[in-house]
Design a protein around this motif. Structure first.
Motif, short mmCIF file in Angstrom:
data_model
loop_
_atom_site.label_atom_id
_atom_site.label_comp_id
_atom_site.label_asym_id
_atom_site.label_seq_id
_atom_site.Cartn_x
_atom_site.Cartn_y
_atom_site.Cartn_z
N PHE A 1 36.69 44.64 32.17
CA PHE A 1 37.97 44.21 32.70
C PHE A 1 37.87 42.77 33.18
O PHE A 1 36.89 42.39 33.84
CB PHE A 1 38.41 45.10 33.88
CG PHE A 1 38.60 46.55 33.53
CD1 PHE A 1 39.21 46.93 32.36
CD2 PHE A 1 38.17 47.54 34.41
CE1 PHE A 1 39.38 48.27 32.03
CE2 PHE A 1 38.34 48.87 34.11
CZ PHE A 1 38.95 49.24 32.91
N LEU A 2 38.89 41.97 32.87
CA LEU A 2 39.00 40.62 33.40
C LEU A 2 40.29 40.52 34.20
O LEU A 2 41.27 41.20 33.89
CB LEU A 2 39.03 39.58 32.27
CG LEU A 2 37.81 39.52 31.34
CD1 LEU A 2 38.05 38.46 30.26
CD2 LEU A 2 36.54 39.21 32.12
N SER A 3 40.30 39.66 35.21
CA SER A 3 41.50 39.47 36.03
C SER A 3 42.04 38.05 35.85
O SER A 3 41.28 37.09 35.74
CB SER A 3 41.17 39.70 37.51
OG SER A 3 42.28 39.37 38.33
N SER A 4 43.38 37.94 35.80
CA SER A 4 43.98 36.60 35.79
C SER A 4 43.93 35.97 37.17
O SER A 4 44.15 34.76 37.32
CB SER A 4 45.44 36.68 35.29
OG SER A 4 46.21 37.49 36.16
N ASN A 5 43.67 36.80 38.18
CA ASN A 5 43.35 36.32 39.54
C ASN A 5 44.44 35.41 40.10
O ASN A 5 44.18 34.30 40.55
CB ASN A 5 42.00 35.58 39.51
CG ASN A 5 41.45 35.36 40.91
OD1 ASN A 5 41.78 36.08 41.84
ND2 ASN A 5 40.61 34.34 41.04
N ILE A 6 45.68 35.89 40.10
CA ILE A 6 46.76 35.07 40.65
C ILE A 6 46.74 35.08 42.17
O ILE A 6 46.39 36.08 42.80
CB ILE A 6 48.14 35.52 40.11
CG1 ILE A 6 48.46 36.97 40.49
CG2 ILE A 6 48.19 35.38 38.59
CD1 ILE A 6 49.85 37.41 40.05
#
Length: 347
Positions: free
Chosen positions: A62-67
């Motif tokens: 899983f990767l996050s766009s990390n907003i």
């Protein structure tokens, strides 16, 4: 709007978690979670604990766009593009982009970003549940979206029956699959692609050639309708529940495929008889069923077993537990009876 915050299904868990319980089991895919890093961290922790319970040690990718606050104010599309670039660099066969409540609230055009040309396909899966929905809806969203990978195929194959929507976080997921495989073998059939459990993106493209499909649970009827309308498949609406459900399962599957189910049913009836003979020591015991929060299908199957073994429900009887999910077939019923025997032996 058809939904309001008062409709939110708090008892079922997060829609996002439901999506991830599907996409995380595609062997050659990477999932991008478009939202705050906390959404990813929470779900990875949750999945890690759940997988550890079933002796799965590999954590999905899983990767996050990390907003952050700035993206909440000015939009998070740039952050999503960065995350997509990072996912593309991982040399996977598919990128699944899952929207979260925050991303939907600020109105990012996720579908447009996912449609941009890349070296690998990108699929957008709705994962926000802030205006309703829950874990089960997340599963349906994921399966329905991944159906877009499937290629039309007018030719039916003998590669096996399609299995749809297995509960990847279920403690007895493999035992239940083996039970369905055993029942299929009585009809000289075999399971084919498991959509989606440890399947590849290539498998997803080939699901249209299956002769029939078996849904894990009736809650996936909307996915079954898509398979029926798009590929003309026969759809069995759920795994068999209890011994009686096993007989009906063989009847329905045999009829849908034009296979005479009677020899298989005779074999299954012999297996059911052996099951009850093996628990003859439980006959005529006084018990109580712990039905609090139990699935109605579980209660129905349990009471059918009580009737066959002449076990009597009484207020003074020994309290017996019911499994969280309905017992699948004959093997699932055997596991339930073993747990009852242990409770009675301790009483």
């Amino acid at each position: 709007m058809s939904r309001s915050p008062t409709d939110t299904l708090r008892s079922e868990g997060c829609t996002l978690t439901g999506v991830l319980s599907v996409t995380g089991f595609l062997k050659d895919a990477v999932t991008v979670i478009h939202g705050p890093s906390g959404c990813t961290h929470h779900n990875v922790s949750l999945l890690h604990a759940s997988l550890a319970e079933i002796d799965e040690v590999q954590i999905p990718c899983f990767l996050s766009s990390n907003i952050h606050e700035e993206e909440v104010i000015f939009g998070g599309e740039k952050a999503l593009l960065h995350a997509l670039d990072a996912a593309e660099a991982r040399d996977s066969s598919l990128i699944c982009v899952v929207s979260t409540c925050i991303a939907d609230t600020i109105g990012d055009d996720i579908a447009a970003l996912c449609s941009q040309k890349r070296s690998v396909p990108v699929i957008h899966i709705p994962g926000a549940g802030f205006l309703g929905g829950g874990f089960s809806e997340g599963i349906r969203n994921a399966l329905s979206s991944l159906l877009n990978l499937a290629e039309a195929d007018d030719m039916r194959s003998d590669d096996g029956v399609l299995i749809v929507g297995e509960k990847n976080l279920e403690y007895e997921v493999e035992e239940n699959f083996r039970e369905v495989s055993c029942l299929l073998s009585l009809l000289d059939l075999a399971p084919g692609i498991r959509f989606v459990r440890k399947a590849s993106v290539s498998d997803c493209r080939n699901i249209g050639s299956a002769p029939a499909t078996i849904l894990r649970a009736p809650s996936l009827q909307s996915v079954g309708s898509l398979l029926r309308s798009r590929f003309g498949m026969s759809v069995i609406p759920g795994f068999p529940v209890g011994p009686d459900g096993s007989i009906r399962f063989l009847e329905d599957l045999g009829d849908s495929l034009g296979v005479d189910p009677r020899p298989a049913i005779r074999d299954a009836e012999g297996m059911v008889a052996d099951l009850y003979t093996g628990f003859d020591d439980l006959r005529d015991t006084a018990i109580r069923l712990d039905c609090s929060g139990a699935d109605p299908a579980t209660v129905s199957a349990a009471r059918s077993v009580l009737h066959e073994l002449r076990m009597k429900e009484a207020s003074s009887g020994v309290l017996l537990p019911l499994p969280f999910d309905p017992p699948v077939g004959i093997a699932g019923t055997r596991r339930m009876l073993h747990s009852w025997r242990r409770c009675l032996s301790r009483a």
